[in-house]
Enzyme design. Sequence first.
Site, short mmCIF file in Angstrom:
data_model
loop_
_atom_site.label_atom_id
_atom_site.label_comp_id
_atom_site.label_asym_id
_atom_site.label_seq_id
_atom_site.Cartn_x
_atom_site.Cartn_y
_atom_site.Cartn_z
N GLY A 185 -59.86 -11.02 46.35
CA GLY A 185 -61.30 -10.47 46.10
C GLY A 185 -62.44 -11.30 46.46
N GLY A 186 -63.06 -10.89 47.66
CA GLY A 186 -64.27 -11.80 47.71
C GLY A 186 -64.95 -12.42 46.54
CB THR B 174 -57.81 -15.56 42.90
OG1 THR B 174 -58.38 -16.06 43.94
CG2 THR B 174 -56.47 -15.42 42.38
CB VAL B 175 -56.70 -11.40 39.52
CG1 VAL B 175 -56.31 -10.77 38.10
CG2 VAL B 175 -58.23 -11.11 39.29
CE LYS C 297 -62.52 -10.33 38.61
NZ LYS C 297 -63.45 -8.64 38.57
CG ASP D 96 -66.10 -1.56 43.65
OD1 ASP D 96 -65.73 -0.56 44.83
OD2 ASP D 96 -65.53 -2.53 43.63
#
Length: 321
Positions: free
Chosen positions: A26-27, A30-31, A46, A139
């Site tokens: 994602g912005g 990273t997972v 993460k 979210d």
Amino acid sequence: MAERAAAPGRALGEGRYRLERPLGRGGMATVWLGRDERLGRVVAVKVIAEALAADVSFRRRFEREARVAAGLSHPHLVAVLDAGVDRGRPYLVMEHVPGGTLADRIREGRPPPRGHEALARELLDALGHVHSAGVVHRDVKPRNVLFDGDGRARLADFGIAWTPEATALTDAGQVIGTLRYLAPEVGRGEPASPRSDLYSLGVLLREAGAAAASPALARLVDRLTQPHPERRPPSAASALELIDGEPTVTGPAGGRRARALRVAPVAAALAILTALAVILALTLGGGGGGSASPDEAPPPDAPLVRHLDGLEQAVRDATRP
């Protein structure tokens, strides 16, 4: 050249967590699929994006996510197990949820593993727990819904969650979240609330096809996605009642009014039927209270008998599920 903090085979946390491969980017982070070498279990790690690692505000938000998530424990939330900083990069260690995301299933045209009703119930249950802890997720979207090995939904990612102590991290009127799932009032810069989370859930369920699955779920999606917050259910528990078929009449004592509206025609029909039965008994008994003999019974096509038969059928129709 500086050694990369996140790469396949790299170990974080003084060698405890070994990274294997990325699960998603994602912005902000990273997972990674990882392994807890100390306990011998698979985990998800993460790691904050390298470009943001030096940004104090992002680091503070990341650290707050760890605190918020670690303070919540629920069967339909992804659990945070550990947190730390390695080579200047903050990271979170979470339980590994292997069943993919709801976003994957929507993209592939597949239904939720346990069906749409189970998905709605599980996510409402999770949000009820979150909101009771004074947290607003902010979210709720398909990418943040994962499925475990049994197909149960798990809500993840509290990176932008709101808590009372979080007010210093955002500016007044700042819009945070994924635009597609934002409640209208949040899009206007108003504060997020449990009802705005419920709006996001309604959009998510509609995209997942829940509205077409049953009338109860269609009713739920319609109420959750009302433009005005006051027309949405006030809580996740209230939203669950819509699935269970509870009354949806609005206003004070709305539930009691709705039940009364449904029961009134049946009660009236029963009262009329009882009264006419009394009249018939008196008529057949000559008004003297004696019982009528078979020879004195009215013919089957007598108007009163036909009327009673009609009322009996009406009562049966009114009380049929």
